[in-house]
Design an enzyme around this catalytic site. Sequence first.
Site, PDB file in Angstrom:
ATOM      1  N   HIS A  47      -4.711   1.695  -9.122  1.00 46.74           N
ATOM      2  CA  HIS A  47      -5.579   0.515  -9.181  1.00 46.74           C
ATOM      3  C   HIS A  47      -6.809   0.638  -8.292  1.00 46.74           C
ATOM      4  O   HIS A  47      -7.792  -0.081  -8.477  1.00 46.74           O
ATOM      5  CB  HIS A  47      -4.791  -0.754  -8.834  1.00 46.74           C
ATOM      6  CG  HIS A  47      -4.405  -0.872  -7.394  1.00 46.74           C
ATOM      7  ND1 HIS A  47      -3.259  -0.308  -6.888  1.00 46.74           N
ATOM      8  CD2 HIS A  47      -5.017  -1.480  -6.359  1.00 46.74           C
ATOM      9  CE1 HIS A  47      -3.178  -0.576  -5.596  1.00 46.74           C
ATOM     10  NE2 HIS A  47      -4.229  -1.269  -5.245  1.00 46.74           N
ATOM     11  N   HIS A  59      -4.546   7.073  -3.547  1.00 45.93           N
ATOM     12  CA  HIS A  59      -5.774   6.313  -3.342  1.00 45.93           C
ATOM     13  C   HIS A  59      -6.843   7.089  -2.575  1.00 45.93           C
ATOM     14  O   HIS A  59      -8.000   7.183  -3.002  1.00 45.93           O
ATOM     15  CB  HIS A  59      -5.477   5.026  -2.576  1.00 45.93           C
ATOM     16  CG  HIS A  59      -4.472   4.136  -3.219  1.00 45.93           C
ATOM     17  ND1 HIS A  59      -4.301   4.050  -4.586  1.00 45.93           N
ATOM     18  CD2 HIS A  59      -3.581   3.267  -2.690  1.00 45.93           C
ATOM     19  CE1 HIS A  59      -3.360   3.173  -4.858  1.00 45.93           C
ATOM     20  NE2 HIS A  59      -2.907   2.690  -3.725  1.00 45.93           N
ATOM     21  N   ASP A  67      18.229  -4.905 -22.361  1.00 44.88           N
ATOM     22  CA  ASP A  67      18.296  -3.818 -21.385  1.00 44.88           C
ATOM     23  C   ASP A  67      17.466  -2.637 -21.871  1.00 44.88           C
ATOM     24  O   ASP A  67      17.482  -2.298 -23.060  1.00 44.88           O
ATOM     25  CB  ASP A  67      19.759  -3.403 -21.188  1.00 44.88           C
ATOM     26  CG  ASP A  67      19.935  -2.484 -19.996  1.00 44.88           C
ATOM     27  OD1 ASP A  67      19.511  -1.311 -20.077  1.00 44.88           O
ATOM     28  OD2 ASP A  67      20.488  -2.942 -18.980  1.00 44.88           O
ATOM     29  N   LYS A 121       2.003   3.532 -10.471  1.00 45.73           N
ATOM     30  CA  LYS A 121       2.326   4.490  -9.420  1.00 45.73           C
ATOM     31  C   LYS A 121       3.611   4.048  -8.727  1.00 45.73           C
ATOM     32  O   LYS A 121       3.975   2.867  -8.828  1.00 45.73           O
ATOM     33  CB  LYS A 121       1.170   4.617  -8.425  1.00 45.73           C
ATOM     34  CG  LYS A 121       1.114   3.553  -7.321  1.00 45.73           C
ATOM     35  CD  LYS A 121       0.078   3.919  -6.300  1.00 45.73           C
ATOM     36  CE  LYS A 121       0.147   3.018  -5.085  1.00 45.73           C
ATOM     37  NZ  LYS A 121       1.235   3.280  -4.173  1.00 45.73           N
ATOM     38  N   LYS A 169     -11.149  -0.708  -8.644  1.00 49.76           N
ATOM     39  CA  LYS A 169     -11.820  -1.615  -7.706  1.00 49.76           C
ATOM     40  C   LYS A 169     -13.332  -1.487  -7.872  1.00 49.76           C
ATOM     41  O   LYS A 169     -13.872  -0.382  -7.900  1.00 49.76           O
ATOM     42  CB  LYS A 169     -11.416  -1.300  -6.265  1.00 49.76           C
ATOM     43  CG  LYS A 169     -10.008  -1.744  -5.892  1.00 49.76           C
ATOM     44  CD  LYS A 169      -9.688  -1.342  -4.467  1.00 49.76           C
ATOM     45  CE  LYS A 169      -8.324  -1.864  -4.039  1.00 49.76           C
ATOM     46  NZ  LYS A 169      -8.307  -3.317  -3.805  1.00 49.76           N
ATOM     47  N   ASP A 215       2.328   6.916   0.151  1.00 52.55           N
ATOM     48  CA  ASP A 215       1.969   5.565  -0.277  1.00 52.55           C
ATOM     49  C   ASP A 215       0.486   5.428  -0.587  1.00 52.55           C
ATOM     50  O   ASP A 215       0.114   4.807  -1.594  1.00 52.55           O
ATOM     51  CB  ASP A 215       2.381   4.554   0.797  1.00 52.55           C
ATOM     52  CG  ASP A 215       2.287   3.122   0.305  1.00 52.55           C
ATOM     53  OD1 ASP A 215       2.615   2.876  -0.869  1.00 52.55           O
ATOM     54  OD2 ASP A 215       1.886   2.241   1.095  1.00 52.55           O
ATOM     55  N   LYS A 221      -0.156   1.189   9.144  1.00 49.94           N
ATOM     56  CA  LYS A 221       0.265  -0.205   9.261  1.00 49.94           C
ATOM     57  C   LYS A 221       0.184  -0.630  10.728  1.00 49.94           C
ATOM     58  O   LYS A 221       0.280   0.183  11.643  1.00 49.94           O
ATOM     59  CB  LYS A 221       1.713  -0.357   8.781  1.00 49.94           C
ATOM     60  CG  LYS A 221       1.979   0.116   7.355  1.00 49.94           C
ATOM     61  CD  LYS A 221       1.513  -0.885   6.343  1.00 49.94           C
ATOM     62  CE  LYS A 221       1.984  -0.513   4.943  1.00 49.94           C
ATOM     63  NZ  LYS A 221       1.502  -1.472   3.930  1.00 49.94           N
ATOM     64  N   GLU A 223      -4.524  -1.360   7.886  1.00 43.85           N
ATOM     65  CA  GLU A 223      -3.843  -2.613   7.556  1.00 43.85           C
ATOM     66  C   GLU A 223      -3.276  -3.198   8.840  1.00 43.85           C
ATOM     67  O   GLU A 223      -2.595  -2.491   9.604  1.00 43.85           O
ATOM     68  CB  GLU A 223      -2.726  -2.355   6.542  1.00 43.85           C
ATOM     69  CG  GLU A 223      -3.257  -1.876   5.193  1.00 43.85           C
ATOM     70  CD  GLU A 223      -2.172  -1.470   4.220  1.00 43.85           C
ATOM     71  OE1 GLU A 223      -2.370  -1.649   3.005  1.00 43.85           O
ATOM     72  OE2 GLU A 223      -1.127  -0.970   4.677  1.00 43.85           O
TER      73      GLU A 223
END
Length: 467
Positions: free
Chosen positions: A175, A237, A92, A145, A179, A232, A323, A213
């Site tokens: 990330h 980003h 743990d 993140k 890229k 998000d 989305k 997306e």
Amino acid sequence: MRHASGTEHRRGAERAGALVLFGVTGDLARKMILPALYRLTADSRLDLPVICVAKTDLGLDGLREHVRQAVGGVRDAAFDKLAGNLRLVAGDYRDPETFATLREEAAGKGFLVHYLAVPPSLFATVAEGLAGAGLNHDARLVVEKPFGHDLASARELNEELLKHFDEDHVRRVDHFLAKEPVEDLMVFRFANTLLEPIWNRSHIRSVQITMAEDFDVCDRGAFYDANGTIRDVVQNHLLQLLAILAMDPPPSTDARAQLDEKWRVLRAVQAIDPADVVRGQYSGYLDTHGVRPESTTETFVALRAYIDNWRWAGVPWCIRSGKGLPTTDLEIVAELRKPPVTMFHGGDAPPGPNLIRFRLQPDAGVTFDLLAKEPGKQHTRPVPVSVDFTKVLGPMEAAYERVLADAVSGDPRRFARFDLVEESWRIVRRVLDLPDRPLPYERGSWGPEAAAKIAPGGWHEISTTFD
């Protein structure tokens, strides 16, 4: 802290002798980190002990099978090498004995990189446990993140981590910065003299950044409802993309120089005005498991930002993401100003502007939308001049391969320094958790109709191919 000396910067870039991976049984590790570790091993770019820490009863053989399944069920020389490098510490994260066992396992392995692929609520807990066992010395801490929920929580989390690791030895993963197409933006801007003379307010009318997306929040309802589109992807980003696109040329190739220029341009971005934001929520979102019945979380946002500096004053930077949109794409469109005198005509309509399109996903490349005379007629039409980077340059490296390679080497330029994180939270702070209900939109559309007003003259159509 922000302006570390060159000596301090190099001190934060020690190469790792071992990678300590927390959260090996989680989704992030299974989908991204473990496959990247396998590919790096297969390419002979990584060969070091990987000590996995998790609350699990898998055992070492079970861990190796878990990793094998995560990398596609392969059993070849690369997997055998990776499997041979695996170690397991089961326990743990709140138990000091877990870190005592880790200390024994890590003994003699040199500089350590602690990679925290765990929920942010555990970052401080793990950092404290590492420090309690003396594992914060000769070590670097890498955290995923999101880094905070707003400006205040980001500062609080940072203070907790800095109790145990100094700023030079903390890496915050975004990330997107790893890229390959994102790095191509830097090359395009600063390795080609074609763009730099026009890359300013005198020639650019507006810049549009679209991250679309075509899928919904799927089984991430509880997570998404606590965050929304701005937290998000915009705060991290897309503001990082804005920084790369808008920054001035760094004075040197030093990583710190690049990060300083990003900070300077983000510091010049005005806090976004709620009047410059349109939020949307797709039909059916409230029926998603984990979503609050009266949720006002946005699944779409279109916003306009301004940069108060000599290069960009008065130029609107328009960002939209969401989305359930018509396609999955990431594209940047810079619209150039029209000539002061119109000498040519565009048929039934005035000639459109020149556009520079940077396409980042699903395929990467650049397109210049120019005007040419239509044969046999006395007017112009747009002609795209395109380059598909994948066809010309070959396959691109996956983002997490670069994240892990840099985590091991210590190169900080593809990570988010804290002062950049602070500025990003400052920029969006006025438009977080707005009380008004997002405007409804149907899946497969480009969000609420009101979003069209965010971009001057409307949003440019997304290109779907280089052909």
